[in-house]
Design a protein around this motif. Structure first.
Motif, PDB file in Angstrom:
ATOM      1  N   ALA A  84       0.835  -1.211   0.000  1.00 45.03           N
ATOM      2  CA  ALA A  84       0.000   0.000   0.000  1.00 45.03           C
ATOM      3  C   ALA A  84       0.867   1.257   0.000  1.00 45.03           C
ATOM      4  CB  ALA A  84      -0.926   0.007   1.214  1.00 45.03           C
ATOM      5  N   LEU A  85       1.901   1.284   0.826  1.00 46.98           N
ATOM      6  CA  LEU A  85       2.747   2.480   0.923  1.00 46.98           C
ATOM      7  C   LEU A  85       3.487   2.760  -0.391  1.00 46.98           C
ATOM      8  CD1 LEU A  85       4.174   1.914   4.525  1.00 46.98           C
ATOM      9  CD2 LEU A  85       2.383   3.536   3.827  1.00 46.98           C
ATOM     10  N   VAL A  86       4.016   1.713  -1.004  1.00 43.98           N
ATOM     11  CA  VAL A  86       4.704   1.889  -2.292  1.00 43.98           C
ATOM     12  C   VAL A  86       3.702   2.341  -3.349  1.00 43.98           C
ATOM     13  CG1 VAL A  86       5.900   0.648  -4.151  1.00 43.98           C
ATOM     14  CG2 VAL A  86       6.614   0.325  -1.776  1.00 43.98           C
ATOM     15  N   GLY A  87       2.502   1.778  -3.322  1.00 46.00           N
ATOM     16  CA  GLY A  87       1.457   2.190  -4.269  1.00 46.00           C
ATOM     17  C   GLY A  87       1.071   3.648  -4.098  1.00 46.00           C
ATOM     18  N   TRP A  88       0.931   4.085  -2.863  1.00 42.31           N
ATOM     19  CA  TRP A  88       0.613   5.500  -2.616  1.00 42.31           C
ATOM     20  C   TRP A  88       1.694   6.400  -3.180  1.00 42.31           C
ATOM     21  CZ3 TRP A  88      -0.853   5.174   3.298  1.00 42.31           C
ATOM     22  CH2 TRP A  88      -2.056   4.483   3.423  1.00 42.31           C
ATOM     23  N   ALA A  89       2.948   6.046  -2.909  1.00 42.05           N
ATOM     24  CA  ALA A  89       4.062   6.878  -3.401  1.00 42.05           C
ATOM     25  C   ALA A  89       4.094   6.883  -4.931  1.00 42.05           C
ATOM     26  CB  ALA A  89       5.386   6.371  -2.838  1.00 42.05           C
ATOM     27  N   ALA A  90       3.827   5.738  -5.547  1.00 33.67           N
ATOM     28  CA  ALA A  90       3.827   5.649  -7.016  1.00 33.67           C
ATOM     29  C   ALA A  90       2.742   6.530  -7.632  1.00 33.67           C
ATOM     30  CB  ALA A  90       3.638   4.193  -7.456  1.00 33.67           C
ATOM     31  N   ARG A  91       1.636   6.727  -6.912  1.00 32.53           N
ATOM     32  CA  ARG A  91       0.554   7.582  -7.403  1.00 32.53           C
ATOM     33  C   ARG A  91       0.767   9.047  -7.018  1.00 32.53           C
ATOM     34  NH1 ARG A  91      -2.053   3.031  -5.628  1.00 32.53           N
ATOM     35  NH2 ARG A  91      -2.957   3.959  -3.759  1.00 32.53           N
ATOM     36  N   GLY A  92       1.894   9.337  -6.389  1.00 34.72           N
ATOM     37  CA  GLY A  92       2.196  10.716  -6.030  1.00 34.72           C
ATOM     38  C   GLY A  92       1.514  11.200  -4.764  1.00 34.72           C
ATOM     39  N   LEU A  93       0.963  10.277  -3.998  1.00 32.23           N
ATOM     40  CA  LEU A  93       0.314  10.671  -2.753  1.00 32.23           C
ATOM     41  C   LEU A  93       1.360  10.851  -1.656  1.00 32.23           C
ATOM     42  CD1 LEU A  93      -2.649   8.133  -2.886  1.00 32.23           C
ATOM     43  CD2 LEU A  93      -2.703  10.550  -3.505  1.00 32.23           C
ATOM     44  N   SER A  94       1.117  11.777  -0.786  1.00 29.33           N
ATOM     45  CA  SER A  94       2.057  11.972   0.319  1.00 29.33           C
ATOM     46  C   SER A  94       1.748  10.953   1.418  1.00 29.33           C
ATOM     47  CB  SER A  94       1.971  13.391   0.870  1.00 29.33           C
ATOM     48  OG  SER A  94       0.704  13.615   1.434  1.00 29.33           O
ATOM     49  N   ILE A  95       2.799  10.566   2.115  1.00 30.29           N
ATOM     50  CA  ILE A  95       2.656   9.622   3.211  1.00 30.29           C
ATOM     51  C   ILE A  95       3.171  10.321   4.461  1.00 30.29           C
ATOM     52  CG2 ILE A  95       3.179   7.317   4.089  1.00 30.29           C
ATOM     53  CD1 ILE A  95       3.974   6.607   1.156  1.00 30.29           C
ATOM     54  N   GLY A  96       2.267  10.952   5.161  1.00 33.64           N
ATOM     55  CA  GLY A  96       2.632  11.637   6.387  1.00 33.64           C
ATOM     56  C   GLY A  96       2.486  10.724   7.588  1.00 33.64           C
ATOM     57  N   GLU A  97       2.790  11.262   8.737  1.00 35.47           N
ATOM     58  CA  GLU A  97       2.705  10.499   9.987  1.00 35.47           C
ATOM     59  C   GLU A  97       1.305   9.917  10.188  1.00 35.47           C
ATOM     60  OE1 GLU A  97       3.800   8.733  13.518  1.00 35.47           O
ATOM     61  OE2 GLU A  97       5.156   9.739  12.132  1.00 35.47           O
ATOM     62  N   ARG A  98       0.287  10.718   9.920  1.00 39.99           N
ATOM     63  CA  ARG A  98      -1.090  10.255  10.137  1.00 39.99           C
ATOM     64  C   ARG A  98      -1.464   9.110   9.199  1.00 39.99           C
ATOM     65  NH1 ARG A  98      -5.965  13.553   8.447  1.00 39.99           N
ATOM     66  NH2 ARG A  98      -7.513  11.926   8.490  1.00 39.99           N
TER      67      ARG A  98
END
Length: 184
Positions: free
Chosen positions: A137-151
């Motif tokens: 999920a985290l790699v997928g979010w980053a690949a879509r340009g989504l930010s991954i913050g603490e929350r």
């Protein structure tokens, strides 16, 4: 029961009490129990499964205590160990992947996005889907340009924990051994 069985029962009970303390948010006390269980497991030449489990417990309590640098050190030492092993066993690959996933999550929390993605991608490469849904999920979010913050990371970890983590009902009260007297 022979002395080896008694030794295993004792370190297992101490670790179980550590889990009770961790569930109560008392991570410093939990760490004392885990470290004692680790020491006893090593000195009694317990099977490696105990060492791996107790180390995971230590890292979890350190992470929940905010000791991210300590967790990252543990992860890096474990990764060096796994790299030296170069084992084809699926259990070793799974352990290594989970360690890399934890390292990636810590790196994300420390704003080391490139290193985090590298760790997470290494983790994913070691196991087959659907394993490591958090890393995927985290790699997928980053690949879509989504930010991954603490929350976002915390929410994703909590979702995973709800599915996989220790629940209070899984504890074995009959195995618990207290290291010190007093209210728990």
């Amino acid at each position: 029961m022979n002395s080896t069985d008694k030794a295993h029962q004792l370190h297992l009970g101490i670790a179980e009490q550590g889990k009770v303390l961790a569930l109560a948010g008392r991570h410093a006390d939990a760490l004392q129990h885990y470290q004692e269980a680790l020491r006893m497991a090593v000195s009694s030449r317990a099977p490696e499964v105990f060492f791996r489990h107790y180390t995971q417990c230590v890292m979890e309590s350190l992470e929940l205590s905010g000791e991210l640098d300590s967790v990252l050190r543990y992860c890096n030492e474990a990764e060096a160990h796994y790299a030296r092993l170069d084992s084809p066993l699926p259990l070793v690959a799974r352990d290594r992947a989970e360690n890399l996933q934890r390292r990636g999550c810590i790196q994300l929390r420390q704003d080391q996005l490139a290193d985090a993605l590298d760790s997470l991608q290494q983790a994913i490469a070691l196991v087959q889907p659907p394993e490591l849904p958090l890393a995927r999920a985290l790699v997928g979010w980053a690949a879509r340009g989504l930010s991954i913050g603490e929350r976002q990371l915390r929410d994703a970890q909590q979702r995973q924990a709800a599915e996989e983590a220790l629940r209070a009902t899984e504890l074995s009260p009959e195995h618990i051994v207290h290291l010190f007297e007093g209210p728990y």
